[in-house]
Scaffold this motif. Sequence first.
Motif, PDB file in Angstrom:
ATOM      1  N   CYS A  21       0.865  -1.189   0.000  1.00 40.37           N
ATOM      2  CA  CYS A  21       0.000   0.000   0.000  1.00 40.37           C
ATOM      3  C   CYS A  21       0.891   1.225   0.000  1.00 40.37           C
ATOM      4  N   SER A  22       0.506   2.231  -0.762  1.00 38.49           N
ATOM      5  CA  SER A  22       1.342   3.431  -0.882  1.00 38.49           C
ATOM      6  C   SER A  22       1.298   4.297   0.376  1.00 38.49           C
ATOM      7  N   ASP A  23       0.215   4.230   1.133  1.00 32.01           N
ATOM      8  CA  ASP A  23       0.075   5.062   2.338  1.00 32.01           C
ATOM      9  C   ASP A  23      -1.051   4.479   3.191  1.00 32.01           C
ATOM     10  N   PHE A  24      -0.698   3.552   4.079  1.00 30.89           N
ATOM     11  CA  PHE A  24      -1.713   2.887   4.898  1.00 30.89           C
ATOM     12  C   PHE A  24      -2.489   3.875   5.757  1.00 30.89           C
ATOM     13  N   GLU A  25      -1.785   4.769   6.409  1.00 30.60           N
ATOM     14  CA  GLU A  25      -2.434   5.692   7.342  1.00 30.60           C
ATOM     15  C   GLU A  25      -3.422   6.603   6.621  1.00 30.60           C
ATOM     16  N   GLY A  26      -3.002   7.159   5.477  1.00 31.77           N
ATOM     17  CA  GLY A  26      -3.878   8.059   4.728  1.00 31.77           C
ATOM     18  C   GLY A  26      -5.087   7.344   4.159  1.00 31.77           C
ATOM     19  N   LEU A  27      -4.875   6.148   3.599  1.00 30.12           N
ATOM     20  CA  LEU A  27      -5.982   5.374   3.036  1.00 30.12           C
ATOM     21  C   LEU A  27      -6.933   4.909   4.129  1.00 30.12           C
ATOM     22  N   ASP A  28      -6.381   4.524   5.267  1.00 25.53           N
ATOM     23  CA  ASP A  28      -7.201   4.075   6.398  1.00 25.53           C
ATOM     24  C   ASP A  28      -8.144   5.183   6.864  1.00 25.53           C
ATOM     25  N   ALA A  29      -7.629   6.402   6.933  1.00 24.81           N
ATOM     26  CA  ALA A  29      -8.449   7.543   7.361  1.00 24.81           C
ATOM     27  C   ALA A  29      -9.582   7.801   6.370  1.00 24.81           C
ATOM     28  N   LEU A  30      -9.274   7.720   5.069  1.00 21.12           N
ATOM     29  CA  LEU A  30     -10.308   7.906   4.041  1.00 21.12           C
ATOM     30  C   LEU A  30     -11.383   6.834   4.138  1.00 21.12           C
ATOM     31  N   ALA A  31     -10.947   5.588   4.232  1.00 16.66           N
ATOM     32  CA  ALA A  31     -11.893   4.476   4.264  1.00 16.66           C
ATOM     33  C   ALA A  31     -12.775   4.523   5.497  1.00 16.66           C
ATOM     34  N   GLY A  34     -15.682   6.590   4.792  1.00 15.45           N
ATOM     35  CA  GLY A  34     -16.490   6.196   3.635  1.00 15.45           C
ATOM     36  C   GLY A  34     -16.155   6.990   2.383  1.00 15.45           C
ATOM     37  N   GLU A  35     -14.910   7.485   2.287  1.00 18.39           N
ATOM     38  CA  GLU A  35     -14.511   8.333   1.169  1.00 18.39           C
ATOM     39  C   GLU A  35     -13.458   7.679   0.276  1.00 18.39           C
ATOM     40  N   ALA A  36     -13.280   6.360   0.408  1.00 16.76           N
ATOM     41  CA  ALA A  36     -12.244   5.666  -0.372  1.00 16.76           C
ATOM     42  C   ALA A  36     -12.839   5.070  -1.650  1.00 16.76           C
ATOM     43  N   THR A  37     -13.314   5.937  -2.532  1.00 17.44           N
ATOM     44  CA  THR A  37     -13.780   5.453  -3.838  1.00 17.44           C
ATOM     45  C   THR A  37     -12.607   4.795  -4.552  1.00 17.44           C
ATOM     46  N   ASN A  68     -17.808   2.134   1.297  1.00 19.14           N
ATOM     47  CA  ASN A  68     -17.073   2.891   0.279  1.00 19.14           C
ATOM     48  C   ASN A  68     -17.560   2.498  -1.114  1.00 19.14           C
ATOM     49  N   LYS A  69     -17.189   3.293  -2.099  1.00 20.38           N
ATOM     50  CA  LYS A  69     -17.747   3.134  -3.452  1.00 20.38           C
ATOM     51  C   LYS A  69     -16.777   2.433  -4.400  1.00 20.38           C
ATOM     52  N   PRO A  70     -17.199   1.309  -5.020  1.00 16.43           N
ATOM     53  CA  PRO A  70     -16.347   0.622  -5.997  1.00 16.43           C
ATOM     54  C   PRO A  70     -16.652   1.033  -7.435  1.00 16.43           C
ATOM     55  N   GLY A 192     -14.048  11.381  -8.591  1.00 16.77           N
ATOM     56  CA  GLY A 192     -13.471  11.565  -7.263  1.00 16.77           C
ATOM     57  C   GLY A 192     -12.744  10.331  -6.773  1.00 16.77           C
ATOM     58  N   CYS A 193     -12.447   9.389  -7.673  1.00 14.25           N
ATOM     59  CA  CYS A 193     -11.750   8.155  -7.312  1.00 14.25           C
ATOM     60  C   CYS A 193     -10.413   8.485  -6.641  1.00 14.25           C
ATOM     61  N   LYS A 194     -10.083   7.739  -5.574  1.00 22.42           N
ATOM     62  CA  LYS A 194      -8.842   8.005  -4.831  1.00 22.42           C
ATOM     63  C   LYS A 194      -7.916   6.795  -4.745  1.00 22.42           C
ATOM     64  N   LEU A 195      -8.425   5.624  -5.082  1.00 23.43           N
ATOM     65  CA  LEU A 195      -7.638   4.398  -4.877  1.00 23.43           C
ATOM     66  C   LEU A 195      -7.730   3.480  -6.089  1.00 23.43           C
ATOM     67  N   GLN A 196      -6.586   2.943  -6.509  1.00 22.02           N
ATOM     68  CA  GLN A 196      -6.575   1.883  -7.507  1.00 22.02           C
ATOM     69  C   GLN A 196      -6.034   0.616  -6.850  1.00 22.02           C
ATOM     70  N   MET A 197      -6.731  -0.501  -7.076  1.00 23.01           N
ATOM     71  CA  MET A 197      -6.317  -1.783  -6.520  1.00 23.01           C
ATOM     72  C   MET A 197      -6.000  -2.749  -7.660  1.00 23.01           C
ATOM     73  N   GLY A 198      -5.178  -3.737  -7.382  1.00 24.62           N
ATOM     74  CA  GLY A 198      -4.837  -4.729  -8.394  1.00 24.62           C
ATOM     75  C   GLY A 198      -3.926  -5.788  -7.827  1.00 24.62           C
ATOM     76  N   GLY A 199      -3.499  -6.704  -8.692  1.00 20.12           N
ATOM     77  CA  GLY A 199      -2.561  -7.731  -8.281  1.00 20.12           C
ATOM     78  C   GLY A 199      -1.174  -7.149  -8.087  1.00 20.12           C
ATOM     79  N   SER A 200      -0.299  -7.904  -7.421  1.00 24.84           N
ATOM     80  CA  SER A 200       1.047  -7.398  -7.119  1.00 24.84           C
ATOM     81  C   SER A 200       1.839  -7.066  -8.380  1.00 24.84           C
ATOM     82  N   ASP A 201       1.520  -7.727  -9.501  1.00 21.65           N
ATOM     83  CA  ASP A 201       2.235  -7.442 -10.746  1.00 21.65           C
ATOM     84  C   ASP A 201       1.873  -6.076 -11.324  1.00 21.65           C
TER      85      ASP A 201
END
Length: 417
Positions: A21-31, A34-37, A68-70, A192-201
């Motif tokens: 994760c690029s920033d656990f603390e920042g993402l955790d606060a957003l999520a 309920g703002e971690a789109t 949160n919104k996917p 307003g998307c803030k997070l991209q998720m994917g596989g480790s590759d």
Amino acid sequence: MTALKSDFLNTLQERGFIHQCSDFEGLDALAAKGEATAYVGYDCTARSLHIGNYLTMMMLHWLQQSGNKPITLMGGGTTMVGDPSGKDETRAMRTVAEIEANKESIRGVFAKVLRYGEGKSDAIMLDNAEWLTRLNWIEMLRDVGRHFSVNRMLTMDSVRLRLEREQEMSFIEFNYMVCQAYDFVELAKRTGCKLQMGGSDQWGNIIMGVDLGRRMGTHQLFALTTPLLTTASGAKMGKTAQGAVWLNADAFSPYDFWQYWRNTEDADVGKFLKLFTTLPMAEIRKLEALGGSEINEAKKVLATEATALLHGRDAASEAAETARRTFEEGALAETLPTVEIARGELDAGLGVLNAFVKAGLVASNGEARRQIKGGGLRVNDEPVTDEKMALSANNLTPEGVIKLSFGKKKHVLIKPA
């Protein structure tokens, strides 16, 4: 890592989804607010997604469950380019018509694990062809390309590993990470998307998007990846004698899907219950603590719950009952996977090697020969000893089918049409 506040990251951590994760603390606060789109991109390279995609779909599922919104992003545009990650050669170029057909075939699977609608945490589906295919080349170079360092791009795994193996990389593939990074910025502006998720590759490509957003003035963007999916024995997960474990029922039947999970290695049962079912953790802990022959009951629960989530409870129950009748009663269950062949093929004598290949139980005649020598193939529950054996109408059961078996757990019915 400090203690997490959000249900989203706590759930992912507890269930084993988190790799980087690029920033656990920042993402955790957003999520937690309920703002971690968040989005995951799915290229349309085949008519169905596969098990690896299912893992990221489950990440989106838990994101939605935590308020949160996917966003599911269809890769109508990026499929035209082709992701070089993990490949030694350029992916086959698909026509627009092929991509559109694949996209339509894929769409329906997401509604199995996500709720779409107009609400705050309802999922939405977009297609990057909407903006990528409309870009002006010169404007793209000036406005986006200038933010990319070729030096850095050459260090990305998708490029570096290909070059280290002295395999050619086309210019169009080299641009894939630019397109993916631009997707992230475009989604940030549009939704307003803030997070991209994917596989480790995908870590390098996602981080490129985070950096591009910073350079182009978006709000802060985040990256989160899941580990590479492997079995306890170290094998890459998601392959069978029939090929990939597809998510569409017409590409990989609910019964085959159920059997895939039933055949899980003992050491993987707990991990897969956490990743591929929505069972409560307390129940999972009880199941993964089972030992000896009792672990088989946990495997049946895994198979039924994973299948029910994707194909529905009725299909999962039918698959479980088919397996019970086939293995515990020795009955010929008519709901086994069935492959139709022309009546003329049977009348002319269908070679047993060819029959097992047609059924998808083995990949080639050579593999069929090897399995026969090892006693692994059966016709109507009788071992095949002669590789030159030909199947005919004489082999039809009273139900009008021929039962082919590979080992004790893989069965297909051949039915003349």
